[in-house]
Design an enzyme around this catalytic site. Structure first.
Site, PDB file in Angstrom:
ATOM      1  N   GLY A 126      83.918  38.032  31.233  1.00  0.00           N
ATOM      2  CA  GLY A 126      84.655  38.033  29.988  1.00  0.00           C
ATOM      3  C   GLY A 126      83.759  37.907  28.769  1.00  0.00           C
ATOM      4  O   GLY A 126      82.555  37.685  28.874  1.00  0.00           O
ATOM      5  N   PRO A 127      84.336  38.050  27.553  1.00  0.00           N
ATOM      6  CA  PRO A 127      83.572  38.020  26.316  1.00  0.00           C
ATOM      7  C   PRO A 127      83.240  36.597  25.878  1.00  0.00           C
ATOM      8  O   PRO A 127      83.842  35.622  26.317  1.00  0.00           O
ATOM      9  CB  PRO A 127      84.516  38.690  25.319  1.00  0.00           C
ATOM     10  CG  PRO A 127      85.880  38.388  25.843  1.00  0.00           C
ATOM     11  CD  PRO A 127      85.754  38.386  27.339  1.00  0.00           C
ATOM     12  N   ASP A 149      71.731  34.726  39.012  1.00  0.00           N
ATOM     13  CA  ASP A 149      71.864  35.790  38.012  1.00  0.00           C
ATOM     14  C   ASP A 149      70.936  35.531  36.827  1.00  0.00           C
ATOM     15  O   ASP A 149      71.333  35.675  35.678  1.00  0.00           O
ATOM     16  CB  ASP A 149      73.315  35.895  37.544  1.00  0.00           C
ATOM     17  CG  ASP A 149      73.621  37.236  36.889  1.00  0.00           C
ATOM     18  OD1 ASP A 149      72.846  38.189  37.107  1.00  0.00           O
ATOM     19  OD2 ASP A 149      74.611  37.333  36.146  1.00  0.00           O
ATOM     20  N   LYS A 177      83.366  31.000  25.791  1.00  0.00           N
ATOM     21  CA  LYS A 177      83.405  32.006  26.850  1.00  0.00           C
ATOM     22  C   LYS A 177      84.845  32.122  27.322  1.00  0.00           C
ATOM     23  O   LYS A 177      85.427  31.179  27.858  1.00  0.00           O
ATOM     24  CB  LYS A 177      82.497  31.594  27.998  1.00  0.00           C
ATOM     25  CG  LYS A 177      82.511  32.554  29.182  1.00  0.00           C
ATOM     26  CD  LYS A 177      81.577  32.040  30.270  1.00  0.00           C
ATOM     27  CE  LYS A 177      81.641  32.888  31.531  1.00  0.00           C
ATOM     28  NZ  LYS A 177      80.778  32.356  32.598  1.00  0.00           N
TER      29      LYS A 177
END
Length: 822
Positions: A517-518, A630, A533
């Protein structure tokens, strides 16, 4: 006698020369193309020529392909875009392993085309086809496309020729995209890129650097919803293939005598489709994209629609008004006249003839019809609009949009219907929508009545029991909320507070977007700046998983980890509130032409050491052993003093006790940063993070993305390029040129050495983070690095190695974080 011998030998050489000239479209392992001698390859029909050239006023030499009989030299493909030759020593040949190799000064390898298929013992040939495709094939396998060992069409430069594919091989994650020349005199890759984005609603997107410049609108079964040049045309036909194995756009001409090409124009930032006019001996512009101002991405802001025939060209959709007073700044978009009220039943207004909004926040179900799509969207308060995803034949498929709708324009022809959510009060002025709403309400009422009649008796008999259970559940929930507050040791923010702080998640406050998500910038009433977030409404992360992630991050306290301030769980909204990092993420500096100049070597080394200390804390010093999974430049944030802070723990894994590794069937992460054992077998450990750190270290040193060297010498990615320079004792060539005098050569070379130790093929060979921190801060002698994992990008291997030799198979290499919802 001597004269006779000389004549005989001369005639033999002449015969060999004529024989080679006759077969001038092909070379084998005993032949070559030399810049010094001016030899070239010419396709069988005489359409294309391959050889050495110098573009414009640039004295450097490049190997390329151009139209043979067009007087205006038009180059359509360049081999050594990033590695020119500065003299006439260039030599193209096929080496003993069957690889086409371009040699430069001192027979150094400037470029080579590698392949993974097995060739027969009789050898291979390199052939230039009349399509402009340079292919490598086994002589025994014939000239079928399926038998090509390698082809230049898979590695386009700035030009798309008829028959070329722009898109993806979904089986391997192999992408074909266009990148403009840096200038008419410099064929190195510019910042203007055209690619097919492999999302649920695929579309063609142009990028100007890291900024989205133009989008075609999603594919709807017949055409791209915002592209006017996809109607039937007498000159060319296009194809858009979307299957389980491939996703690509291609085109062909209807008449072989027509010369057509598509080229990325760096000078004017447009994609030009050109055709050669024989009578005028010039290229004529057939069409171009962007075609007008309305094609500029997001020109009219959220809920604004661009109408090229209006003045101003930006207008608000019905039911919306400009956000900017006096309509001065249309990039701010529009706001609703009547805010949505979750306590009432909303409906939809149909808007016709539109380019559909940006698909970044969309969800697709190909099996739903439009009515089912409406009901599904109505059930989710975050769903702002819906439309058919496929209008071919009987319209079918469902696309729903979540969040603000952006980048819409009125289409003169071939626009699409979009149904936008409106409040019940607004719907009163729309008879068609009102009628639909009445039908929905009536249906709901009937269903509810039937359920009441059927279940009434059971409800009556179990009323007391239900009441008792409800009381117990409420008590249990209260206890859980208290436990959650206690475990989190964080404030729970109200949704209204976050909405006010972010101006209702305004696109102007949007900092970026990850796989889940943004992220938005916000300011609380007390002036405290925050980063929010917002997990996507269609995220695969459930409530319990979200709470677990919050609890995990709350327990991590380190100066090089981003600090979580709180969270918000209300309705469908799941929000994480972080401390605000004014300098955004590391990738905004090291991969940006201007930003990278702001980071001299001392600052970069400070960032490197900070990241290492943060990882060491996660792996060893925190209460739980955490594997990030990540780690990449975009997940390293920078505060006002340029201190690095590792962020985004959505993929992190927690280990307890002495556990140091694990496995998963769901490989998620970012292609280009994943360790080989994780990408291929799902095995992850602290050494997986070490591998990612090694790549990040190389990127900080070089200012180049690991996947950004597609057209460099030998088609190496950054790891392979660094390994090659290390073995040639030239590691200093990897250093970002902008570092200049600030560069401490010995310190940089040590960092390169450490990075190569981190990216070694086997986890057991890689150092742990505690050793890495020591290595970075001392002058101790380091062990020599072994061969890295994933030496080549795009499924390429070193000459003479099979996939079984090196473990570099790429079947499972292709996981992309943007395709994996959190």
């Amino acid at each position: 006698m001597n004269i006779l011998c000389f004549m005989f030998i001369s005639s033999k050489f002449l015969f060999l020369f004529l024989e080679f000239s006759h077969a001038a479209d092909t070379i084998n392992s005993s032949q070559s193309i030399s810049d010094a001698s001016g030899t070239t390859l010419i396709s069988n029909g005489g359409t294309f020529e391959l050889g050495f050239f110098s573009p414009g006023n640039n004295p450097n030499r490049y190997l390329g392909i151009w139209y043979k009989d067009i007087p205006v030299k038009t180059v359509v493909w360049v081999a050594n875009r990033l590695n020119p030759i500065n003299d006439s020593s260039g030599l193209l040949m096929i080496n003993s392993s069957g690889n086409p190799v371009l040699l430069g000064q001192n027979t150094s390898v400037v470029w080579f085309a590698n392949f993974t298929k097995q060739a027969s013992s009789s050898g291979v040939v390199l052939q230039l086809l009349d399509t402009g495709n340079l292919v490598l094939r086994d002589e025994q396998d014939g000239n079928s496309e399926t038998n090509y060992l390698w082809q230049s069409f898979d590695y386009p430069s700035d030009t798309l020729l008829p028959g070329m594919k722009l898109g993806w091989d979904l089986r391997t994650g192999f992408e074909r995209r266009l990148t403009s020349w840096n200038s008419p005199d410099d064929p190195s890759p510019g910042d203007f890129i055209w690619e097919l984005v492999p999302q649920q609603n695929p579309e063609l997107v142009m990028w100007k650097g890291s900024t989205k410049f133009y989008r075609s609108g999603p594919w709807n079964g017949l055409r791209l919803s915002g592209a006017l040049n996809m109607r039937p045309d007498p000159v060319y036909v296009f194809s858009f293939v979307s299957s389980e194995n491939e996703l690509y756009y291609t085109y062909n001409v209807t008449d072989d005598s027509v010369i057509f090409r598509i080229v990325m124009n760096q000078t004017e930032y447009q994609r030009d489709r050109l055709t050669w006019i024989e009578t005028t001996q010039s290229w004529r512009l057939y069409d171009t994209v962007p075609r007008d101002k309305c094609d500029d991405y997001g020109l009219c802001g959220p809920y604004g629609v661009c109408i090229i025939s209006d003045s101003p060209i930006c207008q608000c959709l019905e039911g919306f008004t400009p956000r900017s007073p006096g309509n001065v700044d249309w990039s701010l978009g529009c706001v609703r006249n009547k805010p949505l009220n979750l306590s009432t039943i909303d409906g939809f207004i149909k808007f016709e003839g539109l380019k559909l909004p940006d698909a970044n926040h969309s969800w697709v179900n190909a099996s739903m019809n439009l009515k089912e799509c409406e009901v599904k969207c109505l059930q989710n308060s975050s769903c702002m609009a819906y439309a058919n995803s496929n209008i071919k034949g009987a319209s079918s498929g469902c696309t729903m949009w979540f969040g603000d709708l952006i980048d819409m324009r009125q289409m003169i022809v071939d626009g699409q219907d979009l149904y936008i959510r409106m409040s019940a009060s607004k719907l009163g002025s729309n008879d068609g929508t009102k009628k639909a709403l009445v039908i929905i309400l009536f249906t709901i009422g009937v269903v509810a009545g039937v359920l009441v009649l059927v279940l009434g008796y059971l409800i009556y008999r179990r009323r007391q029991k239900k009441t008792s259970e409800k009381t117990e559940i409420n008590m249990e929930n209260d206890n859980q909320n208290e436990d959650q507050q206690e475990n989190l040791e964080l404030p729970l923010f109200e949704l209204a507070t976050i909405i006010d702080a972010t101006d209702n998640f305004s696109i102007n406050n949007k900092l970026g977007e990850g796989g889940f998500g943004p992220v938005y910038h916000g300011k609380l009433e007390d002036g405290h700046e925050i980063a929010v977030k917002r997990l996507s409404a269609i995220s695969g992360q459930g409530l319990n998983e979200f709470k677990n992630e919050v609890i995990l991050i709350a327990k991590l306290q380190h100066r090089n980890l981003v600090k979580l301030l709180g969270c918000c769980i209300q309705g469908v909204e799941k929000l994480l509130i972080y401390e605000f990092m004014p300098n955004k993420s590391l990738d905004n500096f090291i991969f940006d032409k201007k930003g990278r100049k702001l980071l001299d070597w001392p600052k970069r080394f400070h960032i490197i050491c900070g990241i290492a200390r943060g990882l060491l804390y996660l792996h060893q010093d925190s209460r739980l052993r955490i594997i990030h999974r990540d780690l990449k430049a975009s997940n390293v944030l920078l505060d006002h003093e340029m201190n690095p802070k590792i962020s985004d723990f959505g993929l992190a894994k927690t280990f307890f006790g002495n556990q140091t590794e694990g496995s998963t069937k769901r490989v998620v992460g970012t292609y280009g940063y994943m360790a080989p054992e994780y990408a291929s077998d799902g095995m992850f450990s602290t050494k997986s993070d070490v591998f990612s750190f090694g790549i990040l270290l190389l990127e900080v040193i070089s200012g180049v993305k690991n996947r950004g060297l597609y057209h460099s010498e030998n088609s190496l990615n950054l790891i392979g390029y660094a390994w090659k320079l290390w073995n040639e004792d030239k590691p200093f060539e990897l250093i970002d040129p902008v570092l200049g005098e600030s560069c401490n050569i010995s310190e940089v070379i040590r960092c390169i050495h450490v990075s190569l130790l981190c990216v070694q093929q086997y986890p057991v060979d890689r150092p742990n983070m505690s050793s890495i921190v020591v290595m970075l801060g001392s002058d101790n002698v380091l062990p020599p690095p072994k061969q890295p994992g994933f030496l080549m990008d795009r499924n390429l291997l070193e000459p003479g190695l099979s996939s079984g030799d090196s473990g570099l198979t790429s079947k499972n290499e292709i996981t992309i974080s943007l395709l994996e919802a959190r």
